[in-house]
Each structure stands twice: as structure tokens, then as C-alpha cells.
Design an enzyme around this catalytic site. Structure first.
Site, PDB file in Angstrom:
ATOM      1  N   TRP A  40       0.773  -0.884   0.215  1.00 54.60           N
ATOM      2  CA  TRP A  40       0.089  -0.451  -0.345  1.00 54.60           C
ATOM      3  C   TRP A  40       0.731   1.179  -0.062  1.00 54.60           C
ATOM      4  CZ3 TRP A  40      -0.095  -4.399   3.720  1.00 54.60           C
ATOM      5  CH2 TRP A  40      -0.167  -3.976   5.183  1.00 54.60           C
ATOM      6  N   ARG A  41       2.082   1.035  -0.094  1.00 56.19           N
ATOM      7  CA  ARG A  41       2.766   2.082   0.165  1.00 56.19           C
ATOM      8  C   ARG A  41       3.271   2.584  -1.729  1.00 56.19           C
ATOM      9  NH1 ARG A  41       7.185   1.597   5.271  1.00 56.19           N
ATOM     10  NH2 ARG A  41       5.756   2.103   6.978  1.00 56.19           N
ATOM     11  N   GLU A  53      -5.303   0.154   6.005  1.00 59.67           N
ATOM     12  CA  GLU A  53      -5.251  -0.137   8.076  1.00 59.67           C
ATOM     13  C   GLU A  53      -6.419  -0.048   8.967  1.00 59.67           C
ATOM     14  OE1 GLU A  53      -3.071   2.317   9.544  1.00 59.67           O
ATOM     15  OE2 GLU A  53      -2.067   2.652   7.926  1.00 59.67           O
ATOM     16  N   GLN A  58      -4.716  -4.381  15.188  1.00 66.06           N
ATOM     17  CA  GLN A  58      -4.290  -5.113  15.890  1.00 66.06           C
ATOM     18  C   GLN A  58      -3.938  -6.271  15.040  1.00 66.06           C
ATOM     19  OE1 GLN A  58      -4.330  -3.219  18.620  1.00 66.06           O
ATOM     20  NE2 GLN A  58      -5.149  -4.743  19.308  1.00 66.06           N
ATOM     21  N   LEU A  96      -8.347 -13.563   8.622  1.00 61.51           N
ATOM     22  CA  LEU A  96      -7.865 -12.576   9.470  1.00 61.51           C
ATOM     23  C   LEU A  96      -8.133 -11.678  10.790  1.00 61.51           C
ATOM     24  CD1 LEU A  96      -5.449 -10.440   8.746  1.00 61.51           C
ATOM     25  CD2 LEU A  96      -7.139  -9.550   7.033  1.00 61.51           C
ATOM     26  N   TYR A  98     -11.311 -10.082  13.864  1.00 61.61           N
ATOM     27  CA  TYR A  98     -11.633  -9.252  14.400  1.00 61.61           C
ATOM     28  C   TYR A  98     -13.104  -9.087  12.700  1.00 61.61           C
ATOM     29  CZ  TYR A  98      -9.265  -7.836  17.993  1.00 61.61           C
ATOM     30  OH  TYR A  98      -8.536  -7.762  19.292  1.00 61.61           O
ATOM     31  N   CYS A 224      18.372  -0.010  20.971  1.00 59.49           N
ATOM     32  CA  CYS A 224      18.735   1.819  20.512  1.00 59.49           C
ATOM     33  C   CYS A 224      20.351   1.908  20.261  1.00 59.49           C
ATOM     34  CB  CYS A 224      18.975   2.157  22.533  1.00 59.49           C
ATOM     35  SG  CYS A 224      17.421   1.490  23.120  1.00 59.49           S
ATOM     36  N   CYS A 227      19.610   3.258  16.516  1.00 58.33           N
ATOM     37  CA  CYS A 227      18.354   3.821  16.746  1.00 58.33           C
ATOM     38  C   CYS A 227      18.466   5.196  16.260  1.00 58.33           C
ATOM     39  CB  CYS A 227      17.321   4.146  18.187  1.00 58.33           C
ATOM     40  SG  CYS A 227      16.316   5.459  17.622  1.00 58.33           S
TER      41      CYS A 227
END
Length: 375
Positions: A40-41, A53, A58, A96, A98, A224, A227
Site C-alpha cells: 500500500w506504500r 489501515e 490489531q 484475519l 475481527y 537503541c 536507533c
DNA sequence: AATGCGGGGAC
DNA sequence: GTCCCAGCATT
């Protein structure tokens, strides 16, 4: 008991817009380099971003990708989704979870056709009025597809932002949420040039913050050392990255036994039913199945089945035992073969004898599908 | 504010 | 086993 005093740390990031601007620059630079190539990008239209989205809610991204590809191929736009057949839609969504998300998607598409001339609306108020779309999703769709300066807050960014500002209060409290939403908004650029540029505007900032949470600022053992914004992160500076955010209320799991029956009819057809609206797995097809409180054991299940179907049931051997985790439940499904001696010619409501071939086109509960596939 | 909703992956 | 995931709707 002696507990260390809770000191609310005052984050400079909250006070200092210049500092946030530097953080933002480092963040989007990293994103340009490390963003995953997600379907979707490639062409982030409002429709595609919307579908992605909703699917991602979840749900881990990797699981979404094949569903997204199939979905867009079958329903390339708002109008085709609005006109979708519900069984076919649910079959595409099967696995999937939900499932209300899929129904809301379809209902919303119908509203879009009616109210917005079949084009996805581009104002926040219109978008959040659609079913299945809340504050996060509305902000995500319009920021990612339109570069609108709308904040987002979800699993990743709750963790990322609460670490950056070393939030000391539980992140699920209302006041914490308000502060995080406010921070999310304050992170977005307001300058004209940034709002004209996807690569450093809200589209990039919001996706970059989530991407950082997914790839670097992970729940356990955040990376980190690599990062790109570690020097802006108060939790890192203070050595608190492993305890922020604190854990939320832990789940109480519940073991549960359920029973299913494989009843054969004419030509080996299988007895199944479509689960009525309102129940869990509404609209999905399944074998006759029950658990507590209707059926605590095989004998009660037999009684329940006779009551459902009429006539007499002879419960036979267990053909499969399936372990299945559903929300807080840890289900063990005992699937028996069963012989049904009918005392009427009509099948009870919702029940039907169908072939295995027909079932490949109908949406089934995950346990139902597993049972069918191994028969 | 709390709960229900499904399933799978990581560890 | 436990935690968590690009949350939302309902109560």
C-alpha cells in the site's frame, strides 16, 4: 514497603519545538533509507490506505500483506466494495480475525457511494463519521494519503512517544493518552514546504514513527544502539527504555472445551450452519458446535445437538482434537463423528447439507476450516 | 473505564 | 505459556 518516589520527568522535547524539529529530520531521513516495501506504500491512494489501515488494526503487518493483495485485486475501488457479496467478502477476510472490520468496510463503502459520489472523503469529519474508523485510522488515512497534518496514536507510537518523553504514568490512563495525542500533533511539521512534501511532511513523519516502533523501538530489547533518534530519547538517556511503557493489565486466560459434530448426509455432504447475526463468528459457516454453558462434555453436547436438530444423535469417535486460541480463551475442540436419525424432513433453521467443494467458497470459522481440511 | 472481538508470530 | 500487534464499538 519502601517504593521509590514517582517523579514526573519534564521532557524537553515537549517544551522545545526546535528539538522536535531536529528529531523529525533524523527520523524521516532514517525512514527514507529503511522503510519496508509494503504494497500500500507504492500507490498510497486514500482507498488503498484505508483498506490497509483497517486490515492492520490489531494485526501484524506481515500477516496482512497477502490479504491486502487479494482484496485490492477483487475490490479495486469504493464502488466494487460497496457492491460486494457478503459471503465472498468474508471468505477473503477469513483467518484475519475481527470480522466486524470487514462488514464495517463494506458498510462504509456503501456510505461513500451514497454520500460522497463513490470517492473517499478527504476531510477529517467526513472520514471519522464512517463506521470502523476512529481517531487513529482517520488521521492515518489522511496523513499518509494526503499529507494532512493529523496526529496518530496506536500500539507503536504509544511505545515510541512514551519512551521519547520518558512518560512515568501508565500509558493506558486517560491523561497519558491525552498527552501522547498532543505530543503526536506537536511532532508534525507546520511549515508550508513540509506540507507540500510527502517525504518530510506528515505522511513521512507518521509512518516513520510507526516504522521505528516496528523495527527499532520494539517492546522487548529495543535496538537503541542503532536507533537514529537515540540522542533525543529521554528513556534511553535515563536508562528507562526497558521499563517504559509499563505493562498494562495482564490477560487472564481461560481454558475451555468445545465440541463439534461431523454429520454426513446424502452423497457425503456435510451438515453445517451459518452462524446468526449477533453471535461470535456471525455470518461464518461452521459445523454444529457448542461449548459451555450449553455443553460441558460429550454427553451434554449430544443432548444439545438433539435439541438443535430434532431426532436422535449417536455420537461416535473423536476424529480430531484441535487446540485454538481465541482472545482470552484457550480452546480444545473435540470433533466427533455423529450419526443423526431424523424425525422430520425439514432441516432446522440455518442448517444445510453442503459439499466440501461448496465450503471452499463459503467463509468458515478458523476451527471449522481446519476441521474440514483434515477430514 | 472496561470489555469483546480472532488470530498468529516472537520468544 | 505470555505478550503484543498501524483499534473500534459498545456499555
Amino acid at each position: 514497603m519502601n517504593l521509590p518516589p514517582v517523579v514526573q520527568h519534564e521532557s524537553e522535547l515537549i517544551q522545545n519545538a526546535k528539538l522536535r524539529s531536529r528529531l523529525r529530520t533524523a527520523l524521516v531521513r532514517w525512514f527514507a533509507e529503511h522503510a519496508r516495501d509494503l504494497p500500500w506504500r507504492r500507490d498510497p491512494t486514500p482507498y488503498k490506505v484505508w483498506v490497509s489501515e483497517i486490515m492492520c488494526q490489531q494485526t501484524q503487518i506481515a500477516n496482512v500483506i497477502p490479504y491486502f493483495e487479494r482484496f485490492i485485486k477483487r475490490y479495486p475501488d469504493e464502488a466494487s466494495l460497496a457492491a460486494s457479496d457478503e459471503d465472498e467478502l468474508m471468505r477473503l477476510w477469513e483467518g484475519l480475525g475481527y470480522y466486524r472490520r470487514a462488514r464495517s468496510l463494506r458498510t462504509a463503502a456503501q456510505k461513500i457511494v451514497e454520500l460522497h459520489d463513490a470517492r473517499f472523503p478527504l476531510t477529517y469529519d467526513d472520514v471519522i463519521a464512517l463506521p470502523g474508523i476512529g481517531r487513529y485510522t482517520a488521521g492515518a488515512i489522511l496523513s499518509i494519503s494526503q499529507n494532512q497534518a493529523l496526529p496518530i496514536l496506536e500500539g507503536n507510537t504509544i511505545r515510541v512517544f512514551s519512551r521519547w518523553i520518558a512518560m512515568q504514568t501508565p500509558v493506558d490512563e486517560k491523561t497519558s493518552q491525552n498527552q501522547l495525542w498532543q505530543f503526536s500533533q506537536s511532532l508534525l511539521p507546520t511549515g508550508k514546504s513540509a506540507l507540500a512534501c510527502r517525504d518530510r511532511g506528515p505522511a513521512a513523519v507518521n509512518q516513520a514513527a510507526m516504522e521505528l516502533g516496528a523495527l527499532i523501538c520494539t517492546p522487548r530489547e529495543p535496538k537503541c544502539l542503532v536507533c537514529p533518534v537515540a540522542k533525543f530519547c529521554d528513556a534511553n538517556t535515563m536508562g528507562l527504555q526497558s521499563i517504559i511503557p509499563g505493562k498494562v493489565t495482564k490477560t487472564q486466560y481461560e481454558a475451555r472445551n468445545e465440541f463439534a459434530a461431523v454429520v454426513r448426509g446424502p452423497n457425503g455432504r456435510l451438515l453445517v450452519r451459518q452462524i446468526p447475526a449477533g453471535a461470535r463468528f456471525a455470518g461464518m459457516w461452521d459445523f454444529p458446535k457448542a461449548g459451555p454453558p450449553e455443553a460441558e462434555n460429550a454427553a451434554q453436547f449430544t443432548q444439545w445437538l438433539e435439541h438443535q436438530l430434532g431426532g436422535t444423535i449417536e455420537l461416535g469417535a473423536v476424529v480430531q482434537t484441535i487446540k485454538h486460541a481465541v482472545t482470552k480463551y484457550r480452546i480444545t475442540l473435540h470433533a466427533h463423528v455423529a450419526a443423526w436419525t431424523r424425525d422430520a424432513t425439514d432441516l432446522p433453521d440455518n442448517y444445510q447439507f453442503v459439499t466440501a467443494a461448496q465450503l471452499t467458497k463459503l467463509p468458515m470459522s478458523t476451527t471449522g476450516r481446519k476441521l474440514l481440511d483434515r477430514l
